[in-house]
Write a protein that holds these residues in place. Sequence first.
Motif, PDB file in Angstrom:
ATOM      1  N   ASP A 178      40.685  39.327  44.534  1.00 26.26           N
ATOM      2  CA  ASP A 178      39.686  40.175  45.194  1.00 26.26           C
ATOM      3  C   ASP A 178      38.590  40.693  44.255  1.00 26.26           C
ATOM      4  O   ASP A 178      37.552  41.152  44.707  1.00 26.26           O
ATOM      5  CB  ASP A 178      40.378  41.388  45.854  1.00 26.26           C
ATOM      6  N   PHE A 179      38.867  40.686  42.963  1.00 24.66           N
ATOM      7  CA  PHE A 179      37.887  41.239  42.019  1.00 24.66           C
ATOM      8  C   PHE A 179      37.732  40.317  40.812  1.00 24.66           C
ATOM      9  O   PHE A 179      38.709  39.734  40.352  1.00 24.66           O
ATOM     10  CB  PHE A 179      38.339  42.608  41.496  1.00 24.66           C
ATOM     11  N   GLN A 195      32.365  40.471  37.481  1.00 23.22           N
ATOM     12  CA  GLN A 195      31.094  40.928  38.077  1.00 23.22           C
ATOM     13  C   GLN A 195      31.292  42.040  39.113  1.00 23.22           C
ATOM     14  O   GLN A 195      30.464  42.939  39.225  1.00 23.22           O
ATOM     15  CB  GLN A 195      30.404  39.734  38.743  1.00 23.22           C
ATOM     16  N   THR A 196      32.391  41.988  39.844  1.00 20.66           N
ATOM     17  CA  THR A 196      32.528  42.928  40.964  1.00 20.66           C
ATOM     18  C   THR A 196      33.327  44.191  40.616  1.00 20.66           C
ATOM     19  O   THR A 196      33.445  45.087  41.446  1.00 20.66           O
ATOM     20  CB  THR A 196      33.162  42.223  42.181  1.00 20.66           C
ATOM     21  N   ILE A 197      33.892  44.240  39.413  1.00 19.26           N
ATOM     22  CA  ILE A 197      34.587  45.466  39.010  1.00 19.26           C
ATOM     23  C   ILE A 197      33.546  46.413  38.379  1.00 19.26           C
ATOM     24  O   ILE A 197      32.885  46.040  37.402  1.00 19.26           O
ATOM     25  CB  ILE A 197      35.706  45.171  37.983  1.00 19.26           C
ATOM     26  N   PRO A 198      33.373  47.617  38.937  1.00 13.60           N
ATOM     27  CA  PRO A 198      32.388  48.542  38.359  1.00 13.60           C
ATOM     28  C   PRO A 198      32.633  48.749  36.862  1.00 13.60           C
ATOM     29  O   PRO A 198      33.791  48.787  36.420  1.00 13.60           O
ATOM     30  CB  PRO A 198      32.615  49.835  39.147  1.00 13.60           C
ATOM     31  N   LYS A 199      31.542  48.846  36.106  1.00 19.87           N
ATOM     32  CA  LYS A 199      31.681  48.890  34.648  1.00 19.87           C
ATOM     33  C   LYS A 199      31.184  50.217  34.102  1.00 19.87           C
ATOM     34  O   LYS A 199      30.011  50.574  34.272  1.00 19.87           O
ATOM     35  CB  LYS A 199      30.881  47.722  34.054  1.00 19.87           C
ATOM     36  N   ILE A 200      32.078  50.927  33.439  1.00 16.86           N
ATOM     37  CA  ILE A 200      31.705  52.197  32.797  1.00 16.86           C
ATOM     38  C   ILE A 200      31.006  51.868  31.475  1.00 16.86           C
ATOM     39  O   ILE A 200      31.466  50.991  30.733  1.00 16.86           O
ATOM     40  CB  ILE A 200      32.974  53.046  32.524  1.00 16.86           C
ATOM     41  N   VAL A 201      29.909  52.572  31.207  1.00 12.45           N
ATOM     42  CA  VAL A 201      29.209  52.374  29.927  1.00 12.45           C
ATOM     43  C   VAL A 201      28.897  53.743  29.331  1.00 12.45           C
ATOM     44  O   VAL A 201      28.297  54.597  29.996  1.00 12.45           O
ATOM     45  CB  VAL A 201      27.885  51.594  30.124  1.00 12.45           C
ATOM     46  N   VAL A 223      24.308  41.776  35.070  1.00 13.14           N
ATOM     47  CA  VAL A 223      25.404  40.851  35.425  1.00 13.14           C
ATOM     48  C   VAL A 223      26.546  41.516  36.208  1.00 13.14           C
ATOM     49  O   VAL A 223      27.401  40.819  36.750  1.00 13.14           O
ATOM     50  CB  VAL A 223      26.008  40.165  34.160  1.00 13.14           C
ATOM     51  N   ILE A 224      26.576  42.840  36.230  1.00 14.60           N
ATOM     52  CA  ILE A 224      27.670  43.547  36.903  1.00 14.60           C
ATOM     53  C   ILE A 224      27.087  44.255  38.123  1.00 14.60           C
ATOM     54  O   ILE A 224      26.032  44.885  38.029  1.00 14.60           O
ATOM     55  CB  ILE A 224      28.327  44.594  35.958  1.00 14.60           C
ATOM     56  N   ASP A 225      27.784  44.171  39.245  1.00 17.61           N
ATOM     57  CA  ASP A 225      27.238  44.736  40.492  1.00 17.61           C
ATOM     58  C   ASP A 225      27.006  46.241  40.390  1.00 17.61           C
ATOM     59  O   ASP A 225      26.043  46.774  40.882  1.00 17.61           O
ATOM     60  CB  ASP A 225      28.197  44.462  41.662  1.00 17.61           C
TER      61      ASP A 225
END
Length: 466
Positions: A197-198, A201-207, A225-227
């Motif tokens: 399911d993930f 690209q589709t896993i939210p990325k903390i920065v 590159v990340i949604d």
Amino acid sequence: MNDFYQLNGAEFHTFRAIFVYMNIIMSEVLERIEKKEFKIGIIGLGYVGLPLLWTFHKHGFNVIGFDVDESKINSIDSGKSYIKHFSHEQIQILSDSDECMVTTDFKKISSVDAILICVPTPLDRFREPDMSFVVETTNTVSQYLQKGQLVVLESTTWPGTTDELMTVILERRSGLKVGEDFHIAYSPEREDPGNPDFDTQTIPKIVGASNEVSQQIAVSLYSKVIDKVVPVSSAKVAESAKLLENIFRSVNIALVNEMKVIMDVMDIDVHEVIDAAATKPFGFMKFTPGPGLGGHCIPIDPFYLSWKAREYGLNTRFIELAGEVNNAMPQFVVDKTILALNEQGKAVKGSSILIMGIAYKPNVDDMRESPSFPIMDKLAKLGANVEYYDPWIPKIPKSREHMNWFGKESVNWDKKTIGAFDCVLIITDHKDIDYSELLTLSNCIIDTRNAIKVDPLKKLNHIYKA
Ligand SMILES: NC(=O)c1ccc[n+]([C@@H]2O[C@H](COP(=O)([O-])OP(=O)(O)OC[C@H]3O[C@@H](n4cnc5c(N)ncnc54)[C@H](O)[C@@H]3O)[C@@H](O)[C@H]2O)c1
């Protein structure tokens, strides 16, 4: 009054000139990211780094992958995947592309704009953070660090690693200054290998970065590159958030594991209890018990925080307790096996026992920290003849921890072979195993994953839940 208001006229003009200059540089950098002219270097091409390389390449960035393991580089160059859920076709696309290169030549670090680090962060033999991979990589990066480059650590680690360890090494060894000459940020990897399911690209990325310029560059880059990118105010917040996610899981798994032990004594089916509780549409999140923790994250990461907390004189009691409960699970499974064999008039010593699944979770070929190994070790020590079946891991590869099992091969799935074992332990519930056939083949099954669904009213006396 802050320093800005205390500047004299000449200082003010110099400051303004630097400010304007920085803005010009910054907008050039952001424009290059926008146009995907930023060249990406990824260090560590394992379960995390390889999908990350793929993601940046897929979105049109020029990428260079670095690894010290020559076999991985050769494998990519020859179009062969070394991770089962990452296809040969994907590797072939990377190896055919002019926009992708993989290498063991770290000098090429100087030719990229962003350096994303995905190296291991295990525990050492005293169960303390083993930062040697991060330190070694940072030392290497410092040799080739160029003005304007962005460095991002993605490996899971203790709060402060980016600012207190990496930045210090990079500045000291390169002579460059963070925030002015180079940029640094932390962005935890949340990859869940094998999850249909993930993906990256589709896993939210903390920065998180500890200065504004670094933060802006890192957020812009990942946003291409990340949604969904989630900016936080510092690297330490990002480092801590990743640890909280995994501690949350470790603690909740420990809770259901403890529940399992209690329900077992009371002769209540814990899985039915959990499923019933999970019908509550709010305030409950389903976790399932198992034979113990596995993988490169949940059994390890919480202790990165425990270690750092000690520096502040703090004890992390939840983390320690969860570790204690979860670590007791392999012995619980072994005890169940002893009882199950005993009911059939057999001793563990001399019995043949089949471990089904040595991967740490279903449908992956990763066996790091898998609870199968302590269970196999304990049973072998008691004198059992232990074999395993795992369609995802046909042969046990070299690893840091389980060299005593290195080279052992999976048995075949056929009636005669499987039916000959005195007892079968389901440790990993891979989807491509025929559990209903297993029911007909074995007369002693220890099911640690609730893989065999039996009507609770029709208890079968040769299946033991553990
Ligand atoms: N595997 C996961 O599901 C997962 C999920 C989230 C976060 N993480 C975190 O990501 C990090 C990497 O994990 P992984 O599972 O990809 O590890 P891995 O062991 O699969 O890959 C790491 C790679 O780094 C390489 N390497 C080691 N030292 C190096 C060096 N000095 N220079 C260059 N390459 C080097 C290794 O050869 C290997 O290919 C860890 O901190 C882990 O906790 C992993």
